[in-house]
Design a protein around this motif. Structure first.
Motif, PDB file in Angstrom:
ATOM      1  N   MET A   1       0.985  -1.153  -0.034  1.00  0.00           N
ATOM      2  CA  MET A   1      -0.029  -0.005   0.098  1.00  0.00           C
ATOM      3  C   MET A   1       0.694   1.218   0.020  1.00  0.00           C
ATOM      4  N   TRP A   2       2.135   1.056   0.419  1.00  0.00           N
ATOM      5  CA  TRP A   2       3.056   2.372   0.546  1.00  0.00           C
ATOM      6  C   TRP A   2       2.992   2.920  -0.833  1.00  0.00           C
ATOM      7  N   TYR A   3       3.017   2.339  -1.929  1.00  0.00           N
ATOM      8  CA  TYR A   3       3.175   2.897  -3.323  1.00  0.00           C
ATOM      9  C   TYR A   3       1.960   3.881  -3.604  1.00  0.00           C
ATOM     10  N   LEU A   4       1.021   3.650  -3.136  1.00  0.00           N
ATOM     11  CA  LEU A   4      -0.255   4.539  -3.289  1.00  0.00           C
ATOM     12  C   LEU A   4       0.237   5.972  -2.818  1.00  0.00           C
ATOM     13  N   TYR A   5       0.823   6.166  -1.579  1.00  0.00           N
ATOM     14  CA  TYR A   5       1.297   7.405  -1.148  1.00  0.00           C
ATOM     15  C   TYR A   5       2.261   7.951  -2.189  1.00  0.00           C
ATOM     16  N   GLY A   6       3.144   7.022  -2.505  1.00  0.00           N
ATOM     17  CA  GLY A   6       4.030   7.577  -3.600  1.00  0.00           C
ATOM     18  C   GLY A   6       3.399   8.004  -4.755  1.00  0.00           C
ATOM     19  N   LEU A   7       2.461   7.633  -5.341  1.00  0.00           N
ATOM     20  CA  LEU A   7       1.520   7.731  -6.490  1.00  0.00           C
ATOM     21  C   LEU A   7       1.020   9.261  -5.961  1.00  0.00           C
ATOM     22  N   THR A   8       0.244   9.286  -4.904  1.00  0.00           N
ATOM     23  CA  THR A   8      -0.406  10.607  -4.610  1.00  0.00           C
ATOM     24  C   THR A   8       0.644  11.699  -4.382  1.00  0.00           C
ATOM     25  N   ILE A   9       1.774  11.588  -3.961  1.00  0.00           N
ATOM     26  CA  ILE A   9       2.919  12.635  -3.723  1.00  0.00           C
ATOM     27  C   ILE A   9       3.134  12.935  -5.163  1.00  0.00           C
ATOM     28  N   LEU A  10       3.256  11.973  -6.173  1.00  0.00           N
ATOM     29  CA  LEU A  10       3.788  12.480  -7.569  1.00  0.00           C
ATOM     30  C   LEU A  10       2.521  13.171  -8.009  1.00  0.00           C
ATOM     31  N   ALA A  11       1.215  12.745  -7.747  1.00  0.00           N
ATOM     32  CA  ALA A  11       0.156  13.313  -8.427  1.00  0.00           C
ATOM     33  C   ALA A  11       0.204  15.004  -7.793  1.00  0.00           C
ATOM     34  N   GLY A  12       0.041  15.053  -6.666  1.00  0.00           N
ATOM     35  CA  GLY A  12       0.305  16.400  -5.839  1.00  0.00           C
ATOM     36  C   GLY A  12       1.390  17.507  -6.623  1.00  0.00           C
ATOM     37  N   LEU A  13       2.505  16.752  -6.947  1.00  0.00           N
ATOM     38  CA  LEU A  13       3.467  17.460  -7.635  1.00  0.00           C
ATOM     39  C   LEU A  13       3.050  17.811  -9.087  1.00  0.00           C
ATOM     40  N   ALA A  14       2.368  16.896  -9.727  1.00  0.00           N
ATOM     41  CA  ALA A  14       1.801  17.242 -10.924  1.00  0.00           C
ATOM     42  C   ALA A  14       0.766  18.322 -11.063  1.00  0.00           C
ATOM     43  N   ASN A  15       0.078  18.264  -9.917  1.00  0.00           N
ATOM     44  CA  ASN A  15      -1.046  19.433  -9.944  1.00  0.00           C
ATOM     45  C   ASN A  15      -0.543  20.699  -9.649  1.00  0.00           C
ATOM     46  N   ALA A  16       0.743  20.783  -9.159  1.00  0.00           N
ATOM     47  CA  ALA A  16       1.437  22.201  -8.775  1.00  0.00           C
ATOM     48  C   ALA A  16       2.007  22.470 -10.073  1.00  0.00           C
ATOM     49  N   VAL A  17       2.673  21.874 -10.984  1.00  0.00           N
ATOM     50  CA  VAL A  17       3.211  21.992 -12.276  1.00  0.00           C
ATOM     51  C   VAL A  17       2.339  22.277 -13.288  1.00  0.00           C
TER      52      VAL A  17
END
Length: 147
Positions: free
Chosen positions: A1-17
């Protein structure tokens, strides 16, 4: 399940860029709606490639499509709304204010959706801490937007 946090962090970065990237495309074209269509075509292409690469792409049956609640079909409309907001509002508001408003409104709305279990979410009561957290976010966005 840890990978879901990583995916969410990447989505947050994408949301900013992403708003800056999309606004640059719109500025280059001089046509925001054309830019939005291109963005959606590029998104669709990458989704198709990813779905094929990971074996997660298929055609739903008529029965599966008939079982989708009416509001389940509206997600694409909301994607268009978000892209248009990126193209029109983000350049004027700035990245921090734009994203702060989007995320804060999203959190506040999500507390309501969770509280009532609307649109398929499990019920998570709107506790004092959740409401206080949303209030602090609103205060924080106000500070970011005013400076």
């Amino acid at each position: 399940m840890w990978y879901l946090y990583g995916l969410t962090i990447l989505a947050g970065l994408a949301n900013a860029v992403q708003p800056g990237q999309n606004a640059a495309l719109s500025k280059s074209f001089g046509l925001p709606v054309t830019a939005a269509v291109v963005i959606l075509f590029v998104s669709t292409g990458f989704m198709l490639l990813g779905g094929l690469a990971f074996g997660k792409l298929g055609v739903p049956s008529w029965q599966q499509m008939a079982e989708v609640p009416w509001w389940g079909w509206l997600g694409g409309c909301l994607s268009v709304l978000l892209i248009l907001a990126q193209l029109y509002a983000a350049p004027s508001l700035g990245a921090a204010s734009f994203l702060g408003i989007v995320v804060t409104v999203g959190v506040a709305a999500s507390i309501v959706l969770d509280h009532y279990g609307w649109i398929g979410f499990q019920v998570h009561p709107a506790s004092l801490w959740r409401v206080l957290g949303a209030g602090l976010m609103i205060f924080g966005v106000g500070l970011v937007a005013l400076t």
